[in-house]
Design an enzyme around this catalytic site. Structure first.
Site, PDB file in Angstrom:
ATOM      1  N   ILE A 101     -35.571  -4.572  18.984  1.00 23.84           N
ATOM      2  CA  ILE A 101     -34.338  -4.685  18.206  1.00 23.84           C
ATOM      3  C   ILE A 101     -33.441  -3.476  18.457  1.00 23.84           C
ATOM      4  CG2 ILE A 101     -35.517  -3.709  16.182  1.00 23.84           C
ATOM      5  CD1 ILE A 101     -33.684  -5.499  14.422  1.00 23.84           C
ATOM      6  N   CYS A 102     -32.147  -3.683  18.329  1.00 21.02           N
ATOM      7  CA  CYS A 102     -31.135  -2.630  18.402  1.00 21.02           C
ATOM      8  C   CYS A 102     -31.027  -2.099  19.833  1.00 21.02           C
ATOM      9  CB  CYS A 102     -31.447  -1.535  17.374  1.00 21.02           C
ATOM     10  SG  CYS A 102     -30.111  -0.358  17.075  1.00 21.02           S
ATOM     11  N   ALA A 103     -31.271  -0.837  20.048  1.00 18.41           N
ATOM     12  CA  ALA A 103     -31.231  -0.265  21.389  1.00 18.41           C
ATOM     13  C   ALA A 103     -32.539  -0.470  22.142  1.00 18.41           C
ATOM     14  CB  ALA A 103     -30.900   1.231  21.316  1.00 18.41           C
ATOM     15  N   PHE A 122     -28.107  -3.887  20.495  1.00 19.63           N
ATOM     16  CA  PHE A 122     -26.990  -3.161  19.931  1.00 19.63           C
ATOM     17  C   PHE A 122     -25.917  -3.093  21.027  1.00 19.63           C
ATOM     18  CE2 PHE A 122     -24.635   0.584  18.521  1.00 19.63           C
ATOM     19  CZ  PHE A 122     -24.518   0.309  17.163  1.00 19.63           C
ATOM     20  N   SER A 148     -33.170  -8.572  19.221  1.00 18.17           N
ATOM     21  CA  SER A 148     -32.229  -8.663  18.106  1.00 18.17           C
ATOM     22  C   SER A 148     -31.222  -7.523  18.175  1.00 18.17           C
ATOM     23  CB  SER A 148     -32.999  -8.658  16.787  1.00 18.17           C
ATOM     24  OG  SER A 148     -32.158  -8.984  15.709  1.00 18.17           O
TER      25      SER A 148
END
Length: 180
Positions: A101-103, A122, A148
């Site tokens: 998720i994210c980075a 991200f 995500s």
């Protein structure tokens, strides 16, 4: 019972780590939280985590899924650790679930497992990986790779992980308990 590994690196995003750990445990999943070394981990906003064990001890077990929280510099710390890259590659080769998720999807890209795969992250985290088919959705699944966007998608991301590991009925049960 499914078993999931969640590695925590200095500078991880707290919301992503806690949401995943908490929601998976609500579903009855065995979650092993492992620090990259044998000390508490400080998140990107100063929240301290006490992992269940260190990385080397965690690697003595097998897992059904690995979930990488993002945040900075946590993601860069995960990318810099060859042991993390190795387990991601091994789990993909074993057709097990790999989620980020994210980075943190950039860790998967660094490991070479997102080449020609659909993924989200991200904004900007996957821009230097031209072989990744970047998507804009909050959650993207390509086979057993689940990615995500960021902290705001963490709970929905964790619920998708529950569904993949435990089925739709368990997801709905956990989700219902969160809305009361």
């Amino acid at each position: 019972m499914p078993k999931v590994l969640v590695p925590l690196a200095e500078g991880c995003e707290e919301i992503e780590a806690v949401s995943v750990i908490n929601i998976l445990r609500r579903a009855g999943v065995e979650v092993v939280v492992a620090g990259l070394n044998a000390k508490p981990v400080c998140g990107s906003r100063g929240v301290m985590f006490l992992p269940d064990m260190d990385w080397d001890a965690a690697l003595q077990s097998d897992y059904d899924m690995i979930v990488l929280p993002g945040g900075q510099p946590g993601t860069n710390n995960l990318k810099a650790d060859r042991r993390v890259i190795n387990i991601v590659q091994r789990m993909v080769a074993q057709n097990k679930f790999v989620a980020a998720i994210c980075a943190a999807p950039s860790v998967l890209a660094t490991a070479g497992v997102l080449d020609e795969k659909r993924a989200t992250s991200f904004p900007g985290a996957l821009d230097t990986f031209p072989n990744v088919q970047r998507q804009q959705q909050a959650i993207v699944e390509d086979g057993k790779i689940i990615t995500s966007r960021g902290p705001g998608t963490a709970m929905d991301f964790a619920l998708v992980l529950v569904e993949r590991l435990c089925g739709k009925e368990k997801r709905l049960e956990v989700e219902s308990g969160l809305k009361r």
